[in-house]
Design an enzyme around this catalytic site. Structure first.
Site, short mmCIF file in Angstrom:
data_model
loop_
_atom_site.label_atom_id
_atom_site.label_comp_id
_atom_site.label_asym_id
_atom_site.label_seq_id
_atom_site.Cartn_x
_atom_site.Cartn_y
_atom_site.Cartn_z
N TRP A 180 33.29 42.14 44.44
CA TRP A 180 34.18 41.05 44.90
C TRP A 180 34.88 41.45 46.18
O TRP A 180 35.40 40.60 46.90
CB TRP A 180 35.21 40.69 43.81
CG TRP A 180 36.32 41.70 43.57
CD1 TRP A 180 36.15 43.00 43.21
CD2 TRP A 180 37.74 41.50 43.69
NE1 TRP A 180 37.38 43.62 43.08
CE2 TRP A 180 38.38 42.71 43.35
CE3 TRP A 180 38.54 40.40 44.03
CZ2 TRP A 180 39.77 42.88 43.36
CZ3 TRP A 180 39.93 40.57 44.02
CH2 TRP A 180 40.53 41.80 43.69
N ASP A 181 34.84 42.74 46.51
CA ASP A 181 35.43 43.25 47.74
C ASP A 181 34.97 42.44 48.96
O ASP A 181 35.74 42.18 49.88
CB ASP A 181 34.99 44.70 48.00
CG ASP A 181 35.29 45.65 46.85
OD1 ASP A 181 35.29 45.21 45.70
OD2 ASP A 181 35.53 46.85 47.12
N GLU A 198 42.61 47.64 36.76
CA GLU A 198 41.66 48.18 35.77
C GLU A 198 42.29 49.25 34.89
O GLU A 198 41.61 49.85 34.07
CB GLU A 198 40.43 48.73 36.51
CG GLU A 198 39.62 47.63 37.16
CD GLU A 198 38.43 48.15 37.98
OE1 GLU A 198 38.40 49.35 38.27
OE2 GLU A 198 37.57 47.33 38.33
N LYS A 223 46.96 49.81 38.78
CA LYS A 223 46.06 50.45 39.75
C LYS A 223 46.13 49.77 41.12
O LYS A 223 46.12 50.43 42.15
CB LYS A 223 44.63 50.37 39.19
CG LYS A 223 43.59 51.04 40.06
CD LYS A 223 42.20 50.87 39.44
CE LYS A 223 41.13 51.54 40.25
NZ LYS A 223 39.79 51.20 39.78
N GLN A 224 46.17 48.46 41.11
CA GLN A 224 46.15 47.72 42.38
C GLN A 224 46.79 46.36 42.15
O GLN A 224 46.95 45.94 41.01
CB GLN A 224 44.71 47.55 42.85
CG GLN A 224 43.86 46.64 41.99
CD GLN A 224 42.37 46.91 42.16
OE1 GLN A 224 41.81 47.76 41.48
NE2 GLN A 224 41.73 46.17 43.04
C1 BGC Z 1 38.53 48.59 42.18
C2 BGC Z 1 37.76 47.30 42.19
C3 BGC Z 1 36.75 47.35 43.33
C4 BGC Z 1 35.87 48.60 43.23
C5 BGC Z 1 34.98 48.76 44.43
C6 BGC Z 1 37.55 49.76 42.06
O1 BGC Z 1 38.25 50.96 42.09
O2 BGC Z 1 39.42 48.61 41.09
O3 BGC Z 1 38.64 46.21 42.38
O4 BGC Z 1 35.94 46.21 43.29
O5 BGC Z 1 36.69 49.73 43.18
O6 BGC Z 1 35.73 48.89 45.60
#
Ligand code: BGC
Length: 761
Positions: A358-359, A489, A601-602
């Protein structure tokens, strides 16, 4: 104060300290690429300390059979991983019969520069080998933007004594394996190899696929800048494909190995034509010569910078960082080939397989939309359109029917590759990022044809997914979404993740609005869309019910949206209470402890405030920002940029700046202590967003472009160019004023700092 490992410079990344055991980190930083092929910054000669040799071709992948402890129904069969290809860069060197290996030499001086303006990397080393012989090596290389299959190396060896025996073996090293391999199997096999004089070719087959590639090189030798004819001898090696040449050098003699090489691949070339293409391209490159090839490449880079540079006056740290980010985004993806996409680590490492997340839609589309022709972002969206059938299959796989589409968490061709149930099946918010990218694309380009012919089909199928995925809770008298993972996550299988629920509501609403927008514009088209997609009033009224009645967890006391059910039961200690030596927590804590902790985490709720900001007041944004920021550990690269944009929105420029620096220097200053795995390419798009959407406040809504400009305290000015609504604008923001110029296209009305103005030439 943070010490910067690389010298601060506006256009270059410079490494002037040699630390043999940490070269693996710098290999990521000094990676090179041209959107089609790319490589880590490995030394050409042998090196016996830690290193990860990496050479990759975009779109060439291996299906690595899924390996899990407990197989769950619905898991995909494979993870698509870009293939680590035979290494065409290799040059084995021996001096007076001793193998040249920097790890075994005394390094007297060392300098490596990545010149981002001109797109090359140069390394100069003065050393003494274990026989105390002084030697200087100098290697300059680049991957050509114009000649997409080709990389170029000019490697010089200078000696300081008479009668020095130098043996060189420019070759292809086929003893390369992907580091990230589930079954420790090779991903490719050699079909045939050839080494004849100054030419080497290795043809390989990607196992279990139809892909074939040919790795090649061709060389020329010069002594003291004069071309020489050398003799070549065959070598006995299973792994190194090339021929050896011997030279006797005297004091101050300099031997140059001019090596061109790279890959042709069956994704865009006919297998039977490989050798012809190689012959033509390498011969032509040798004839053109190193200096001309380099000049040609500098010209290409200047065109790239012309459109995408961000100039910051007054803060070299930020200037270097944003250029580093823009440079790598352009090295990873150029939009020339509609089949290609952007892996989270580009060509700089193998983590995440080098394929699509999804990035792309959430963090990269804005950058490519703003800096390149609109066809580039359109190609990215068209890829999702072409994969719609697979997304529908994917939803069916997990039991959701009626035309519902669930786009994969990770994919190369539309088939799901991810295989951790709490993400594969549960991190469903990714669907919304695709809808968001469609919205941004339409807003920026007014490309109604895309909406009518492709975009709307994606939106309908995504809306159908949300309809299938919600259920009605009699207890709450609301629609709920159970068992999901939000962007955070560090908490899985939660109920009613606010971001996911809000995204579902928004997708349904946006789809209905776009359908009526099409209807207002073109009744016939609207009718055919309704017919083709079997839409009826009942289905739309069901969507409306969900929009009206979806559960959006909220705390009146705290005046915030709750990240998910139960979040407030956690032991809500702010992240600054975590001892420094336990950060990052994902490298120090058990997974169980992380899941129970309040640490995020984000951006999660805040990711929603980023996407849906115009649905909320600044006061709401402020209270949610204040609440969630304290628990956020930013252990995903995708976090800091979102915080930066939002901090700009609430006028906290100091904070926005801190987050911008963290986002843009994440790799240069290795915040998360993982740089050896590769760079965070997709989050680099977020660094650009922090400036353009954050400080400059660029938005397109209700058909109008607006800017709401701010400037960090320590910046004198910043400027950038923007493609928007078929115009090209240049924007310069100083402490005193904002100047916007129309560079291309018709005059345009915009809103600058809440005042309507017209921009004309
Ligand atoms: C993030 C995801 C992301 C993936 C690839 C993961 O660490 O939590 O949101 O899509 O990394 O960048």
């Amino acid at each position: 104060m943070l010490k910067h490992k690389y010298v601060l410079d506006p256009w270059s990344i410079i490494e002037n300290q040699y630390d043999s055991s940490n070269m693996i980190d710098s290999e990521s930083i000094f990676s090179l690429g041209n959107g089609k092929i790319g490589q880590r910054g490995n030394f050409e000669e042998d090196f016996s300390n830690n290193q990860t040799i990496g050479n990759y071709i975009s779109g060439i992948y291996y299906r690595d059979k899924t390996k899990v402890g407990w197989w769950k129904k619905g898991y995909p069969e494979y993870f698509a991983k870009m293939v680590n290809c035979p290494n065409w860069n290799k040059i084995r060197i021996s001096i007076n019969n001793t193998l040249l290996d920097l790890n075994k030499c005394e390094v007297l001086s060392y300098n490596r520069e990545l010149n981002m303006k001109e797109g090359w990397c140069e390394r100069k080393v003065l050393l003494k080998n274990d026989k105390s012989e002084k030697i200087e090596i100098q290697s300059k290389k680049f991957i050509s933007i114009k000649r997409e299959n080709l990389g170029v190396i000019n490697y010089k060896i200078k000696v300081f004594e008479n009668n020095v025996k130098v043996e060189v073996l420019p070759c292809i090293d086929v003893n390369i394996r992907n580091n990230d391999s589930n079954w420790n199997e090779p991903f490719l096999e050699t079909i045939e190899s050839l080494s004849k004089n100054n030419l080497g070719i290795v043809k390989s087959n990607i196992i279990n696929s139809n892909f074939e590639i040919s790795t090649f090189f061709k060389t020329e030798y010069l002594i003291n800048n004069k071309k020489i004819n050398s003799s070549y001898s065959q070598i006995e090696s299973k792994h190194l494909i090339g021929c050896k040449s011997k030279f006797l050098l005297n004091t101050d003699d300099e031997l140059t190995i001019f090596k061109v090489g790279g890959y042709v691949n069956s994704n865009d070339s006919n297998k039977n034509e490989f050798n012809n293409i190689i012959e033509k391209e390498s011969e032509n490159a040798l004839k053109t010569g190193f200096n001309e090839l380099c000049k040609e490449n500098i010209d290409e880079w200047s065109k790239v910078w012309e459109h995408s540079d961000v100039i910051i006056e007054g803060d070299i740290k930020s200037q270097q960082a944003i250029r580093f980010n823009i440079f790598h985004l352009n090295q990873t993806f150029n939009g020339n080939d509609p089949k290609l996409n952007i892996g989270p680590k580009g060509f700089t490492g193998e983590k995440y397989g080098g394929v699509t997340y999804w990035d792309t839609e959430a963090f990269c589309v804005p950058f490519y939309l703003g800096t390149k022709h609109s066809s580039v972002a359109k190609n990215l969206l068209n890829q999702r359109y072409n994969q719609l059938d697979n997304a529908i299959k994917n939803a069916k796989n997990i039991g959701l029917n009626h035309g519902a589409a669930l786009y994969p968490m990770v994919t190369v061709n539309g088939e799901e590759c991810h295989n951790e149930w709490e993400i594969t099946f549960e991190e469903i918010h990714r669907n919304a990022a695709i809808a968001q990218a469609i919205k941004k694309y339409i807003n920026f380009t007014n490309d109604h044809n895309f909406l009518d012919d492709e975009g709307i089909k994606i939106l309908i199928a995504i809306s159908r997914f949300w309809k299938e995925r919600v259920n009605y809770s009699k207890v709450l008298n609301k629609y709920v979404i159970l068992g999901v993972t939000g962007p955070n996550e560090y908490e899985n299988n939660v109920d009613n993740n606010w971001y996911t629920n809000y995204s579902a509501k928004w997708c349904l609403d946006y789809t209905i609005n776009q359908l009526s927008e099409i209807g207002n514009r073109n009744v016939k088209k609207h009718e055919s869309i309704i017919k083709e997609n079997n839409l009826n009033n009942k289905e739309i009224s069901n969507w409306k019910k969900i929009i009206k009645n979806i559960h959006l967890p909220y705390s009146k006391d705290l005046n915030i949206f709750i990240q998910n059910d139960g979040f407030l039961n956690k032991d809500l200690q702010p992240a600054n209470k975590i001892p420094h030596n336990q950060r990052p927590i994902n490298q120090n804590w058990s997974w169980d402890r992380i899941l129970r902790s309040p640490y995020i985490k984000q951006a999660d709720v805040l990711q929603g405030f980023y996407f849906f900001e115009d649905h909320f007041t600044k006061k709401e944004l402020q209270s949610n920002f204040d609440f969630y920021e304290q628990f956020t550990v930013h252990e995903s690269s995708l976090s800091a940029c979102v915080h930066s944009v939002l901090a700009s929105s609430i006028n906290d420029i100091e904070k926005a700046y801190e987050y911008f620096v963290r986002a843009s220097r994440l790799d240069l200053d290795d915040y998360n202590k993982e740089i050896k795995q590769g760079l965070h390419i997709t989050s680099m798009g977020g660094s650009w967003m922090s400036i353009v959407e954050g400080f400059a406040g660029v938005r397109v809504s209700n058909g109008k472009l607006s800017l709401n400009t701010k400037i960090p305290n320590n910046w004198e000015s910043y400027s950038f160019k923007l493609n928007v609504k078929n115009r090209k604008l240049s924007v310069l923001i100083t402490k005193q004023e904002t100047k916007i110029k129309l560079l291309q296209g018709k005059e345009i009305d915009i809103i600058l700092n809440n005042t309507e103005i017209t921009i004309n030439q």
